[in-house]
Design a protein around this motif. Structure first.
Motif, PDB file in Angstrom:
ATOM      1  N   ARG A 168       0.841  -1.192   0.000  1.00  0.00           N
ATOM      2  CA  ARG A 168       0.000   0.000   0.000  1.00  0.00           C
ATOM      3  C   ARG A 168       0.876   1.241   0.000  1.00  0.00           C
ATOM      4  N   VAL A 169       0.570   2.153  -0.921  1.00  0.00           N
ATOM      5  CA  VAL A 169       1.216   3.460  -0.922  1.00  0.00           C
ATOM      6  C   VAL A 169       0.331   4.380  -0.084  1.00  0.00           C
ATOM      7  N   LEU A 170       0.859   4.835   1.059  1.00  0.00           N
ATOM      8  CA  LEU A 170       0.072   5.613   2.013  1.00  0.00           C
ATOM      9  C   LEU A 170       0.581   7.040   2.104  1.00  0.00           C
ATOM     10  N   ASP A 171      -0.330   7.932   2.435  1.00  0.00           N
ATOM     11  CA  ASP A 171       0.020   9.286   2.827  1.00  0.00           C
ATOM     12  C   ASP A 171       0.226   9.253   4.339  1.00  0.00           C
TER      13      ASP A 171
ATOM     14  N   VAL B 268       7.929  -0.258 -11.804  1.00  0.00           N
ATOM     15  CA  VAL B 268       6.650   0.420 -11.971  1.00  0.00           C
ATOM     16  C   VAL B 268       6.892   1.893 -12.277  1.00  0.00           C
ATOM     17  N   ASP B 269       6.064   2.458 -13.137  1.00  0.00           N
ATOM     18  CA  ASP B 269       6.077   3.896 -13.395  1.00  0.00           C
ATOM     19  C   ASP B 269       5.490   4.592 -12.174  1.00  0.00           C
ATOM     20  N   ALA B 270       6.263   5.433 -11.516  1.00  0.00           N
ATOM     21  CA  ALA B 270       5.809   6.058 -10.277  1.00  0.00           C
ATOM     22  C   ALA B 270       4.672   7.042 -10.497  1.00  0.00           C
ATOM     23  N   ALA B 271       4.522   7.560 -11.710  1.00  0.00           N
ATOM     24  CA  ALA B 271       3.482   8.555 -11.970  1.00  0.00           C
ATOM     25  C   ALA B 271       2.099   7.935 -12.005  1.00  0.00           C
ATOM     26  N   ASP B 272       1.948   6.825 -12.705  1.00  0.00           N
ATOM     27  CA  ASP B 272       0.617   6.214 -12.849  1.00  0.00           C
ATOM     28  C   ASP B 272       0.561   4.782 -12.338  1.00  0.00           C
ATOM     29  N   LEU B 273       1.707   4.275 -11.789  1.00  0.00           N
ATOM     30  CA  LEU B 273       1.811   2.927 -11.222  1.00  0.00           C
ATOM     31  C   LEU B 273       1.565   1.833 -12.251  1.00  0.00           C
TER      32      LEU B 273
ATOM     33  N   LEU C 223       9.566   3.119  -9.563  1.00  0.00           N
ATOM     34  CA  LEU C 223       9.311   2.493  -8.277  1.00  0.00           C
ATOM     35  C   LEU C 223       9.578   1.003  -8.421  1.00  0.00           C
ATOM     36  N   ILE C 224      10.345   0.452  -7.505  1.00  0.00           N
ATOM     37  CA  ILE C 224      10.526  -0.993  -7.443  1.00  0.00           C
ATOM     38  C   ILE C 224       9.558  -1.531  -6.399  1.00  0.00           C
ATOM     39  N   ALA C 225       8.732  -2.476  -6.799  1.00  0.00           N
ATOM     40  CA  ALA C 225       7.789  -3.128  -5.896  1.00  0.00           C
ATOM     41  C   ALA C 225       8.046  -4.622  -5.969  1.00  0.00           C
ATOM     42  N   GLY C 226       8.848  -5.124  -5.065  1.00  0.00           N
ATOM     43  CA  GLY C 226       9.242  -6.517  -5.113  1.00  0.00           C
ATOM     44  C   GLY C 226      10.146  -6.754  -6.296  1.00  0.00           C
TER      45      GLY C 226
ATOM     46  N   LEU D 223      -2.671   0.814  -4.440  1.00  0.00           N
ATOM     47  CA  LEU D 223      -2.503  -0.569  -4.009  1.00  0.00           C
ATOM     48  C   LEU D 223      -1.679  -1.295  -5.059  1.00  0.00           C
ATOM     49  N   LEU D 224      -0.646  -1.983  -4.622  1.00  0.00           N
ATOM     50  CA  LEU D 224       0.213  -2.742  -5.526  1.00  0.00           C
ATOM     51  C   LEU D 224       0.125  -4.213  -5.145  1.00  0.00           C
ATOM     52  N   PRO D 225      -0.801  -4.948  -5.748  1.00  0.00           N
ATOM     53  CA  PRO D 225      -0.963  -6.351  -5.378  1.00  0.00           C
ATOM     54  C   PRO D 225       0.191  -7.200  -5.882  1.00  0.00           C
TER      55      PRO D 225
END
Length: 409
Positions: free
Chosen positions: A241-244, A278-283, A271-274, A253-255
């Motif tokens: 989860r990307v949280l504020d 990932v493109d950090a702008a639009d995930l 962004l590295i997720a595992g 949410l990055l499942p």
């Protein structure tokens, strides 16, 4: 996986090798072999801003490679500076944005700053406590941060100005016994985050802090802080989860099952997720570096008691809904299924062993304790374990899984 500050290069580690990937073209640049002895295990990676130098910790020593051709640039051996025991040495490492400085720590309350060309130790900085968990430079190289453990429940943060090596920020805090603290440093050099079982704290180096209570104390592992410190990645077991941190609101949410390490590039593009880029702008997913595939297994088992704490199991197992495979196994309840006089430790957990007929997989699992310690994630009715593949050519094949009850008991 880790990235260069400008998002041009990714270093991806595997058992026995490290790959360098050009992220602009998504092409493999080169592969470096790593010795595969019991002690020669790569335990960390760091990349400079331009992606020209990559550092890796192997057996308590640091190796630095040229990312363009994989050639070895230099080595750094701390000797007994970080402890004189057999397993002492470098445990954490970071490269400065220009790649001219290497910062390392180990089991001593020290942080060494090393010239990457000569291997000379330029500075020996004192840290509070032992066993550092974070070393990080800011994106402009003007700050160097560390996070260390004072005890099982207390931690210390310290930040130095790299021009003078004066301490410009320090803080000591406490967390619950459920989980050791985790640390993250924003690329802008303004924010340090501390995650624990009950809260996520973000400290502004200019002064002030905020604390976000986590809604599930059994989960919520802090993984990363965005370059400007306004977002945090928290691992909730079944998703990222990307949280504020200021409001606790989930931004995205990055499942996915393969989470482990996560980070932003210092320039904020990626962004590295595992194992996913990932493109950090639009995930949007750019590339999944996972090799192999995930399988869904379903067991149908019949138990038969052998003794008061052991029963055999037999039945069929299907892989991704395929043809049933017969199996036999054993569940050993160990001490957890018997009355024990009060003692200093909890009873051993029940364990499951399964061998498939005419199939190379063997499965091992253990139950999850109902009062979950910090290292467990999942429901107490689940069993967690690993699978070995006797036909795999990997040196240490190990594939994790967890079992969930398919129907109500």
């Amino acid at each position: 996986m880790t990235m260069s500050g400008d998002g041009s290069l990714a270093a991806v580690s595997w058992p026995g090798s490290v790959e360098f990937w050009n992220l602009d073209t998504l092409t493999l640049v080169t592969t470096i072999g790593i010795p595969s002895g019991d002690l020669d295990v790569l335990s960390g990676l760091a990349v400079d801003r331009a992606g020209s130098i990559v550092a890796g910790v192997v057996n308590g020593k640091v190796r630095l490679w040229n990312s363009a051709n994989g050639s070895l640039v230099s080595k750094f051996d701390p000797g007994d500076r970080l402890g004189g025991c057999r397993y002492c040495g470098v445990s954490e490492a970071a490269l400065s944005p220009l790649g001219d400085l290497l910062a390392v720590s180990g089991s001593e309350p020290l942080l060494l700053v090393v010239d990457t060309t000569t291997g000379v130790v330029l500075r020996q900085l004192e840290t509070a406590g032992r066993y550092g968990s974070l070393i990080a430079f800011s994106a402009d190289g003007t700050l160097l941060a560390s996070g260390t453990y004072l005890s099982d429940t207390r931690y210390a943060l310290r930040v130095w100005n790299t021009a003078t090596y004066e301490v410009v920020f320090e803080n000591e805090g406490a967390v619950s016994r459920d989980r050791a603290a985790r640390f993250a440093f924003s690329a802008d050099g303004r924010h340090l985050a501390v995650g624990s079982a009950t809260k996520l704290e973000v400290f502004d180096l200019a002064g002030g802090s905020s604390a976000l209570p986590l809604d599930d104390p059994a989960l919520g592992w802090l993984r990363a802080l965005s370059p400007d410190g306004t977002l945090a990645i928290v691992d909730y077991g079944h998703d990222l989860r990307v949280l504020d941190p200021a409001t606790g609101e989930p931004v995205a949410l990055l499942p996915g099952e393969l989470r482990f390490q996560s980070e932003w590039s210092a320039d904020g593009r990626y962004l590295i997720a595992g194992a996913r880029l990932v493109d950090a702008a639009d995930l949007d997913l750019i590339r999944d570096f996972t090799v192999g595939q995930l399988y869904g297994l379903e067991l149908s088992a019949t138990p038969e008691y052998v003794s008061s704490s052991v029963y055999s199991v037999s039945g069929t197992l299907t892989i991704d809904g395929g043809e049933p495979i017969e199996f036999t196994g054993t569940v050993d309840g160990q001490e957890s299924q018997r009355y024990l006089e009060p003692q200093s430790r909890a009873p051993n957990l029940a364990e499951l062993y399964i061998e498939l007929d005419d199939h190379p997989w063997r499965l091992y699992a253990s139950q999850i304790p109902r009062e979950r310690p910090y290292w467990t994630i999942g429901d107490p009715d689940e069993w967690w374990g690993n699978m070995n593949d006797s036909e795999s050519d990997q040196i240490r094949p190990w594939y994790p899984f967890h079992l969930r009850r398919a129907t109500a008991p």
